[in-house]
Design a protein around this motif. Structure first.
Motif, PDB file in Angstrom:
ATOM      1  N   CYS A 154       9.006   7.363  -0.200  1.00  0.00           N
ATOM      2  CA  CYS A 154       8.128   8.213   0.603  1.00  0.00           C
ATOM      3  C   CYS A 154       8.808   9.502   1.042  1.00  0.00           C
ATOM      4  O   CYS A 154      10.025   9.538   1.275  1.00  0.00           O
ATOM      5  CB  CYS A 154       7.670   7.460   1.846  1.00  0.00           C
ATOM      6  SG  CYS A 154       6.624   6.037   1.509  1.00  0.00           S
TER       7      CYS A 154
ATOM      8  N   LEU B 125       4.038   9.780   4.823  1.00  0.00           N
ATOM      9  CA  LEU B 125       4.189   9.154   6.136  1.00  0.00           C
ATOM     10  C   LEU B 125       3.874  10.173   7.217  1.00  0.00           C
ATOM     11  O   LEU B 125       4.227  11.353   7.075  1.00  0.00           O
ATOM     12  CB  LEU B 125       5.623   8.638   6.348  1.00  0.00           C
ATOM     13  CG  LEU B 125       6.215   7.691   5.299  1.00  0.00           C
ATOM     14  CD1 LEU B 125       7.675   7.409   5.619  1.00  0.00           C
ATOM     15  CD2 LEU B 125       5.421   6.398   5.221  1.00  0.00           C
TER      16      LEU B 125
ATOM     17  N   ALA C 292       1.730   1.754   5.131  1.00  0.00           N
ATOM     18  CA  ALA C 292       2.587   2.486   4.202  1.00  0.00           C
ATOM     19  C   ALA C 292       3.298   1.588   3.193  1.00  0.00           C
ATOM     20  O   ALA C 292       4.070   2.071   2.360  1.00  0.00           O
ATOM     21  CB  ALA C 292       3.632   3.294   4.978  1.00  0.00           C
TER      22      ALA C 292
ATOM     23  N   ARG D  32      -0.946   2.176   0.929  1.00  0.00           N
ATOM     24  CA  ARG D  32      -0.309   3.130   0.024  1.00  0.00           C
ATOM     25  C   ARG D  32      -0.113   2.471  -1.337  1.00  0.00           C
ATOM     26  O   ARG D  32       0.407   1.358  -1.416  1.00  0.00           O
ATOM     27  CB  ARG D  32       1.045   3.593   0.578  1.00  0.00           C
ATOM     28  CG  ARG D  32       1.795   4.559  -0.346  1.00  0.00           C
ATOM     29  CD  ARG D  32       3.068   5.067   0.310  1.00  0.00           C
ATOM     30  NE  ARG D  32       4.032   4.016   0.555  1.00  0.00           N
ATOM     31  CZ  ARG D  32       5.026   3.674  -0.261  1.00  0.00           C
ATOM     32  NH1 ARG D  32       5.196   4.312  -1.422  1.00  0.00           N
ATOM     33  NH2 ARG D  32       5.864   2.703   0.062  1.00  0.00           N
TER      34      ARG D  32
ATOM     35  N   TYR E  66      -3.162   6.885  -0.402  1.00  0.00           N
ATOM     36  CA  TYR E  66      -3.754   5.805   0.384  1.00  0.00           C
ATOM     37  C   TYR E  66      -5.182   5.554  -0.072  1.00  0.00           C
ATOM     38  O   TYR E  66      -5.965   6.502  -0.234  1.00  0.00           O
ATOM     39  CB  TYR E  66      -3.716   6.151   1.875  1.00  0.00           C
ATOM     40  CG  TYR E  66      -2.324   6.067   2.434  1.00  0.00           C
ATOM     41  CD1 TYR E  66      -1.877   4.910   3.071  1.00  0.00           C
ATOM     42  CD2 TYR E  66      -1.427   7.120   2.288  1.00  0.00           C
ATOM     43  CE1 TYR E  66      -0.584   4.812   3.572  1.00  0.00           C
ATOM     44  CE2 TYR E  66      -0.126   7.035   2.786  1.00  0.00           C
ATOM     45  CZ  TYR E  66       0.280   5.877   3.418  1.00  0.00           C
ATOM     46  OH  TYR E  66       1.569   5.777   3.892  1.00  0.00           O
TER      47      TYR E  66
END
Length: 372
Positions: free
Chosen positions: A241, A247, A256, A290, A334
């Motif tokens: 990430c 994030l 996440a 995610r 997402y």
């Protein structure tokens, strides 16, 4: 060169982003990541203080080892992701993102001030570090290492290259390990970690020695300098990430795909900021997740819509690029949890045109961390 988090940073050196990415996977690359912010918390209460702000089991780490963790807010959202190393029971070393430096220091500082405050009339009732404002008179202090630079040496040749510059034995120095030793005559703090999915090291070095060390590293024919362009493609191929893309403060570690950072011991009391929100999400599940994608056509970028084949919007891309190593488009984003299963066929909308995509497990390129 581009502006990045208040610094002027190189996108690339003489190599193209494609060449630099594949070079790191086959040889070794040096990234100047001195814009990252190194911190140390010291004191007999440093571990307990930090555990009120992050989701990891810091006390459970062996001395000289570390792990990825996240700072959370009262909603369980991610303030920042960070690598935390327990140097000793009274010394914790962290590296936080440059773009989050100011808010991280303000966040830590506010809780630190409360933790250090001494009650005037009677001892504060210790209600657990999930409420650091009530844990007064604690022995913990913060140092910010602006006097040190940070170089990341990454790639399959990284260990061989570094071993040639130090007497410290790297053969039993595993992923997540930390030690202080000299490299090319410079007093360094070395962590076996990185942001590429490859074996490698992050080397904290005094500012006065960083040019000397960088010159020694790139003098090796296996090593080339790399900038932000390949750093981004490498981390995306590894499914890692980027804060601000993948994030933010409205996304929890459960959404996440970072539930593993919420350590088993911390799930007993959930005594960190936002702990009760995260406890509920672990019990009930979350509405979005995610996921990774491999797609056709033009590469999707941040904010590209994710839709079903019939055009129903079910999510948004947070990172995307053409993978130099796989020679195909990869992305992460997402989606509603009903569409998060690997193999699900969706579309990524790029410049108004729907591109076919398949939900794909990450990492896209297998990681090669040195775990012994």
């Amino acid at each position: 060169m581009v502006p990045f988090a208040g610094y002027s940073m190189p996108i690339q050196y003489k190599d193209s982003i494609m060449e630099s990415t594949t070079w790191c996977r086959a040889h070794a690359s040096v990234f100047d990541v001195s814009h990252m912010c190194g911190l140390t918390l010291k004191g007999k209460d440093a571990v307990a203080f930090l555990e009120g702000l992050v989701v990891g089991d810091i006390s459970g780490l062996a001395d000289g080892t570390g792990s990825l963790s996240v700072f959370t807010n009262e909603k369980g959202g991610i303030i920042d992701d960070t690598v935390i190393t327990k140097v000793t029971p009274t010394e914790i070393y962290l590296v936080v993102n440059a773009g989050c430096r100011d808010k991280d220091l303000a966040h830590i500082g506010a809780h630190l001030k409360a933790a250090q405050a001494r009650p005037e009339r009677r001892p504060a009732v210790h209600a657990g570090w999930g409420d650091p404002t009530r844990a007064a008179g604690k022995d913990v202090s913060l140092d910010v290492h602006d006097d040190r630079a940070l170089l990341a040496l990454q790639g399959p040749a990284a260990s061989k290259v570094l071993q040639g510059l130090t007497a410290f034995d790297l053969s039993k120095f595993y992923f997540g390990n930390f030690a202080r030793f000299e490299v090319a005559g410079a007093p360094c703090w070395v962590t076996r970690t990185g942001y590429t999915g490859e074996d490698g090291f992050e080397i904290s070095v005094p500012n006065t020695h960083v040019q000397q060390l960088a010159d020694k590293l790139v003098a090796n024919e296996e090593v080339r300098l790399a900038g932000l362009g390949p750093r981004d493609s490498l981390r995306l191929e590894a499914g890692l990430c980027l804060y601000g893309n993948d994030l933010n403060e409205d996304i929890t570690p459960i959404e996440a795909g970072l539930a593993w950072t919420v350590a088993k011991r911390r799930r007993e009391a959930f005594d960190f900021l936002g702990g009760q929100v995260i406890k509920q999400q672990l019990a009930d599940g979350v509405a979005q997740r995610r996921v990774g994608f491999v797609s056709s056509g033009a590469p999707a970028r941040q904010h590209s819509e994710i839709t079903t084949p019939d055009g129903t919007r079910v999510g948004e891309v947070t990172s995307g690029a053409f993978s130099p190593c796989l020679k195909k488009n990869v992305a992460m984003g997402y989606v509603d949890k009903a569409y998060a299963k690997a193999g699900t066929e969706l579309n990524l909308v790029v410049r108004g045109k729907a591109q076919k995509a398949v939900v794909t497990k990450m990492p896209f390129v297998p990681t090669t961390y040195f775990k012994g």
